[in-house]
Design an enzyme around this catalytic site. Structure first.
Site, mmCIF file in Angstrom:
data_model
loop_
_atom_site.group_PDB
_atom_site.id
_atom_site.type_symbol
_atom_site.label_atom_id
_atom_site.label_comp_id
_atom_site.label_asym_id
_atom_site.label_seq_id
_atom_site.Cartn_x
_atom_site.Cartn_y
_atom_site.Cartn_z
ATOM 1 N N THR A 1 -5.060 0.213 -3.909
ATOM 2 C CA THR A 1 -3.717 -0.450 -4.550
ATOM 3 C C THR A 1 -4.012 -1.808 -5.074
ATOM 4 O O THR A 1 -3.359 -2.749 -5.663
ATOM 5 C CB THR A 1 -2.615 -0.627 -3.541
ATOM 6 O OG1 THR A 1 -3.190 -1.392 -2.424
ATOM 7 C CG2 THR A 1 -2.267 0.859 -3.145
ATOM 8 N N SER A 2 -5.570 -2.353 -4.944
ATOM 9 C CA SER A 2 -5.736 -3.756 -5.333
ATOM 10 C C SER A 2 -6.213 -3.777 -6.773
ATOM 11 O O SER A 2 -6.530 -2.975 -7.328
ATOM 12 C CB SER A 2 -7.091 -4.236 -4.461
ATOM 13 O OG SER A 2 -6.644 -3.917 -3.129
ATOM 14 N N ASP B 1 -5.535 5.963 1.805
ATOM 15 C CA ASP B 1 -5.756 4.666 1.145
ATOM 16 C C ASP B 1 -7.169 4.261 1.409
ATOM 17 O O ASP B 1 -7.611 4.516 2.550
ATOM 18 C CB ASP B 1 -4.910 3.605 2.053
ATOM 19 C CG ASP B 1 -4.687 2.429 1.379
ATOM 20 O OD1 ASP B 1 -5.824 1.461 1.504
ATOM 21 O OD2 ASP B 1 -3.641 1.756 0.884
ATOM 22 N N ASN C 1 4.217 1.476 -1.010
ATOM 23 C CA ASN C 1 5.009 1.744 -2.084
ATOM 24 C C ASN C 1 4.090 2.352 -3.512
ATOM 25 O O ASN C 1 4.527 3.519 -4.140
ATOM 26 C CB ASN C 1 5.738 0.504 -2.834
ATOM 27 C CG ASN C 1 6.587 0.001 -1.660
ATOM 28 O OD1 ASN C 1 7.051 0.830 -0.830
ATOM 29 N ND2 ASN C 1 6.843 -1.132 -1.760
ATOM 30 N N HIS D 1 0.836 -1.353 -0.001
ATOM 31 C CA HIS D 1 -0.056 0.125 0.000
ATOM 32 C C HIS D 1 0.897 1.176 -0.043
ATOM 33 O O HIS D 1 0.584 2.266 -0.676
ATOM 34 C CB HIS D 1 -1.074 -0.076 1.216
ATOM 35 C CG HIS D 1 -2.205 -1.008 1.314
ATOM 36 N ND1 HIS D 1 -3.447 -1.006 0.788
ATOM 37 C CD2 HIS D 1 -1.891 -2.380 1.210
ATOM 38 C CE1 HIS D 1 -3.943 -1.968 0.881
ATOM 39 N NE2 HIS D 1 -3.058 -2.992 1.409
#
Length: 172
Positions: free
Chosen positions: A140-141, A117, A21, A19
């Site tokens: 980020t998924s 996030d 990066n 998450h």
């Protein structure tokens, strides 16, 4: 340098490499476009700020009534299920994040927006509304994870989740 002071983005990643990066990659793009970047990071699993000299880091600490130590940093925390772990992250960092965001926005530099996030959920939405800045959410998924998260409320409402008892799953 004066131009960067007028264009600042505050970022709040989840404290895991998968998450953090991608959020840093996005921060580098914003920085290249002339924005100054402040990253609010948790005391749990925090990065080494010296590896990111172009960014300002603010560390917030887990808030836990009656506990001196962050329960997430204890060795037995690794056996915790993911949903419980995320709940403890959200609950323990909600107030410290809100206070830190107020301090950042109330400072001398003007902040354009908050990038957080998606897992932080309403914690960051409410805090951004309180201080009057826009909020963008970074996920980020992949699309498969997105679909699974979108289906979770339906599966919970139909009582498929959380899984009860000693149900065994087999792969075909």
């Amino acid at each position: 340098m004066e131009e960067r002071k007028e264009k600042r983005i505050i970022m709040f990643p989840l404290p895991f490499p998968g998450h953090f990066n991608p959020l840093v990659q996005l921060a580098r793009i914003f920085h290249h476009r002339g924005f100054s970047i402040t990253i609010i990071n948790t005391s749990f699993n925090f990065p080494d700020p010296t590896h990111y000299p172009n960014f300002t880091f603010r560390t917030i600490h887990h808030h836990n009534e009656g506990e001196e130590e962050d329960p997430l940093s204890k060795p037995d925390g690794s056996g915790m299920d993911l949903v419980t772990f995320i709940r403890q992250l959200r609950e323990g960092y909600a107030d410290p994040f809100r206070e830190s965001l107020k301090a950042e926005v109330g400072g001398g530099e003007r902040a354009c927006c908050l990038v957080s996030d998606v897992v932080w959920g309403r914690t960051t939405e409410v805090a951004a509304e309180e201080v009057g800045i826009r909020r963008m959410v970074l996920t980020t998924s992949g699309v498969t994870s997105f679909c699974a998260f979108a289906a979770y409320p339906l599966l919970r409402d139909k009582h498929y989740l959380p899984i009860q008892g000693n149900t065994k799953f087999t792969l075909l």
